[in-house]
Design a protein around this motif. Structure first.
Motif, PDB file in Angstrom:
ATOM      1  N   VAL A 196       0.835  -1.199   0.000  1.00  0.00           N
ATOM      2  CA  VAL A 196       0.000   0.000   0.000  1.00  0.00           C
ATOM      3  C   VAL A 196       0.875   1.256   0.000  1.00  0.00           C
ATOM      4  O   VAL A 196       0.622   2.206  -0.733  1.00  0.00           O
ATOM      5  CB  VAL A 196      -0.962  -0.001   1.211  1.00  0.00           C
ATOM      6  CG1 VAL A 196      -1.792   1.268   1.237  1.00  0.00           C
ATOM      7  CG2 VAL A 196      -1.854  -1.225   1.177  1.00  0.00           C
ATOM      8  N   LEU A 243      -6.204   0.793   3.183  1.00  0.00           N
ATOM      9  CA  LEU A 243      -6.195  -0.417   4.016  1.00  0.00           C
ATOM     10  C   LEU A 243      -7.605  -0.771   4.475  1.00  0.00           C
ATOM     11  O   LEU A 243      -7.986  -1.947   4.502  1.00  0.00           O
ATOM     12  CB  LEU A 243      -5.283  -0.224   5.223  1.00  0.00           C
ATOM     13  CG  LEU A 243      -3.795  -0.371   4.942  1.00  0.00           C
ATOM     14  CD1 LEU A 243      -2.975   0.033   6.156  1.00  0.00           C
ATOM     15  CD2 LEU A 243      -3.463  -1.808   4.536  1.00  0.00           C
ATOM     16  N   ASN A 247      -9.475  -4.174   3.611  1.00  0.00           N
ATOM     17  CA  ASN A 247      -9.878  -5.001   4.739  1.00  0.00           C
ATOM     18  C   ASN A 247     -11.356  -5.341   4.642  1.00  0.00           C
ATOM     19  O   ASN A 247     -11.778  -6.474   4.867  1.00  0.00           O
ATOM     20  CB  ASN A 247      -9.592  -4.238   6.030  1.00  0.00           C
ATOM     21  CG  ASN A 247      -9.475  -5.178   7.201  1.00  0.00           C
ATOM     22  OD1 ASN A 247      -9.208  -6.365   7.000  1.00  0.00           O
ATOM     23  ND2 ASN A 247      -9.684  -4.678   8.389  1.00  0.00           N
ATOM     24  N   TYR A 258      -0.302  -6.499   3.646  1.00  0.00           N
ATOM     25  CA  TYR A 258       0.470  -5.647   4.564  1.00  0.00           C
ATOM     26  C   TYR A 258       1.962  -5.717   4.296  1.00  0.00           C
ATOM     27  O   TYR A 258       2.751  -5.116   4.977  1.00  0.00           O
ATOM     28  CB  TYR A 258       0.199  -6.040   6.013  1.00  0.00           C
ATOM     29  CG  TYR A 258      -1.233  -5.803   6.400  1.00  0.00           C
ATOM     30  CD1 TYR A 258      -1.741  -4.503   6.474  1.00  0.00           C
ATOM     31  CD2 TYR A 258      -2.081  -6.860   6.666  1.00  0.00           C
ATOM     32  CE1 TYR A 258      -3.067  -4.285   6.801  1.00  0.00           C
ATOM     33  CE2 TYR A 258      -3.392  -6.649   7.007  1.00  0.00           C
ATOM     34  CZ  TYR A 258      -3.887  -5.348   7.075  1.00  0.00           C
ATOM     35  OH  TYR A 258      -5.182  -5.136   7.400  1.00  0.00           O
TER      36      TYR A 258
END
Ligand SMILES: Nc1ncnc2c1ncn2[C@@H]1O[C@H](COP(=O)(O)OP(=O)(O)O)[C@@H](O)[C@H]1O
Ligand SMILES: [Mg+2]
Lengths: 259, 317
Positions: A196, A243, A247, A258
């Motif tokens: 990310v 994120l 998620n 991650y």
């Protein structure tokens, strides 16, 4: 500027050996602005590579079309460069010959010899022209592979997790290097990544994909100036947001994002 | 340090021992006397080479290294000859007809050198012609089968059926089909070379990583470029293995084929000398054959090292 990519309701399925069908892409629609840097992010198996291969023409879609600068993609070509996750250099050619491979294949090497030199310097491999891939480190090979994809001046460069195999330090250096080349060459770059931070650091746009059936969840414009600082508060806001989407989207939680 | 010196002089000591044995021990009266002590001459020559390299080793580093590593091996080789000499010539423990003295075996090279040279020339020519034809056709079929699905469909059963049959088993048929036995020999050698090269070439091509071709596609390479600049270079290690199998196989076919209808050649020589019960000549021929085959394979690996220098140690010779 060139390198406009239009993805029009692209679908792609694969049939497994046991006869079951996997829908890797489901009517994906996307418009990528010429000269922009775009990241594709999403859990593994959600169709990122398949999308990239559809753009390149390495694997054609079952349904829908891909256009690059209004031209329909029907086969792979040099105007759509591809950097693979593994460097995939030809082990029987030295670095210089690997980089010159595309130019020679197209019969334009004689008039573009200087380009080969220039790109070898650009990726910091001066002095290693005569070395063979097995004599160099993974990072050096990856840079040579980038130079090989770039030296033919593609309109679009597709990068499939190009930095995945590198250590953190080399990786950050390469991110800066790719951005520098992107600015210099004014081409469109589409990069698949699991990271990310990397996506936020490098891209104008981050495209978040979800699996089964694979589609685009959200497109996030990164409105940060360049060069970017990784610790900056806005940077962290973007990261948190991406994120959260990842998620939420991936119920079958896979820790890879991650990385 | 002491061990290193022992290794370096071991060959000299072993040669001196063999010379002493040969001079001091009388030959068995059962063993026919050679015209001259040729084995002794060979030992003198070997001793001279060993002494010269020993002296050189103090000035030239590579010779020093080489002598240290191969010294014991050379010493062992000379010792083995020494034992053979004692068993065969000195004590005549084995039937003297089948186990002639080393003096007589090495004497063959002096007395029969003209014929042997002609045989080498003849065999070399036959091998070269047969090998070249088989290699070119084998490489061609390999490429065709490797790249073309249709060709693979029609060729594969053919290759599978014909290939594993030892080439020399065709001799009854081939000898009557061809005008001369020489042509038949060429055919059999070509056949024995064709099979491994075809199989290893097509296998090599079929196993080339798909991504190598995809990289070429995205760089704008055309079909022929992909075949000749990607597929074939990537398959070369496997092609080389095919050449290696082909070479060792061609020796067998050559010698056997020459026994059938040739009027010259090492295989013919062996067969002819055997039929005249001249076993010293048979051994001399065998030793010559071993040396030549080794030479050719060493040459092959030298070519491989040039061609495949991008690849680290596949099989070592
Ligand atoms: N050649 C193929 N044959 C069968 N299934 C495939 C093939 N390529 C991809 N898939 C399947 O399609 C889905 C998407 O794969 P991919 O595009 O490689 O995902 P990602 O790159 O996002 O990890 C996966 O479920 C994968 O198993
Ligand atoms: Mg992938």
């Amino acid at each position: 500027m060139v390198g406009h990519i239009k993805i029009d309701k692209v679908s792609k399925s694969f049939t497994n050996p046991d006869g079951s069908v996997v829908k890797a892409l489901n009517e994906v629609e996307l418009d990528i602005k010429p000269g922009s840097f775009v990241s594709l992010i999403g859990p593994s198996g959600c169709g990122k590579t398949t999308l990239l291969r559809a753009i390149s023409g390495l694997a054609l879609a079952d349904g829908g079309d891909v256009y690059v600068d209004e031209e329909k993609v029907t086969a792979p070509g040099h105007e759509r460069g591809f950097a693979f996750q593994q460097a995939n250099l030809y082990p029987w050619l030295n670095i210089e010959k690997n980089i010159a491979f595309g130019l020679k294949a197209r019969g334009i090497y004689k008039t573009h010899k200087e380009d080969v030199k220039e790109y070898i310097e650009m990726v910091g491999l001066k002095g290693f022209e005569k070395s063979y891939p097995h004599q160099l480190s993974g990072g050096m090979n990856q840079r040579a592979s980038l130079a090989r994809a770039l030296v033919g001046h593609p309109k679009v460069l597709l990068l499939d997790e190009p930095l995945g195999a590198l250590d953190a330090f080399t990786r950050m250096n390469m991110q800066d290097e790719i951005i520098r080349i992107w600015k210099e060459q004014q081409m469109t770059m589409v990069m698949v990544t699991h990271d990310v931070d990397e996506a936020v650091y490098m891209s104008d746009q981050v495209i978040i994909m979800t699996p089964r059936p694979a589609k685009i969840e959200q497109v996030i414009d990164i409105e940060l100036g360049r060069p970017r600082a990784r610790g900056n508060i806005d940077f962290i806001k973007y990261r948190t947001r991406i994120l959260e989407i990842l998620n939420y989207a991936g119920e079958n939680h896979e820790p890879e994002y991650y990385l | 340090m002491v061990i290193k010196q022992i290794k370096k002089v071991s060959a000299i000591l072993s040669a001196l021992l063999a010379i002493q044995v040969h001079i001091r021990m009388p030959n068995s009266p059962l063993q026919p006397e050679a015209s001259k002590p040729y084995f002794l001459y060979l030992l003198y020559a070997a001793l001279a080479v060993f002494v010269v390299s020993y002296l050189l080793s103090f000035f030239v580093k590579p010779v020093d290294k080489k002598l240290e590593s191969t010294g014991p091996l050379l010493a062992g080789g000379v010792l083995l000859l020494n034992i053979v000499n004692i068993v065969c010539s000195k004590l005549a423990l084995l039937p003297v007809l089948f186990f002639p003295s080393l003096d007589r075996v090495f004497g063959v090279y002096v007395n029969d050198w003209e014929l042997l040279l002609k045989c080498i020339g003849s065999s070399g020519k036959l091998l070269l012609i047969g090998f070249s034809i088989g290699a070119v056709i084998g490489f061609g079929t390999g490429i065709l089968v490797g790249f073309n699905k249709k060709a693979a469909y029609w060729f594969n059963p053919f290759v599978k059926i014909i290939g594993p049959i030892p080439a020399t088993s065709w001799s009854p048929l081939v000898l009557s089909l061809f005008a001369t036995s020489y042509q038949a020999a060429v055919f059999m050698i070509a056949l024995s070379v064709w099979f491994p090269i075809t199989v290893m070439t097509s296998n090599g091509i079929a196993n080339v990583q798909q991504t190598y071709f995809e990289v070429a596609d995205t760089l704008g390479a055309g079909k022929f470029w992909k075949i000749f600049r990607v597929g074939i270079p990537a398959a070369l290690p496997s092609v080389f293995l095919g050449f290696f199998y082909a070479t060792t196989g061609s020796f067998v076919t050559l010698v056997t084929a020459e026994m059938f209808g040739c009027k010259l050649g090492i295989g013919w020589y062996l067969n002819w000398q055997k039929s005249m019960m001249l076993y010293a000549n048979v051994y001399a021929g065998l030793i010559l054959l071993a040396v030549l085959c080794n030479l050719i394979i060493t040459l092959l690996f030298k070519v491989k090292d040039r061609l495949l220098n991008w690849q680290k140690g596949v099989i070592k010779w």
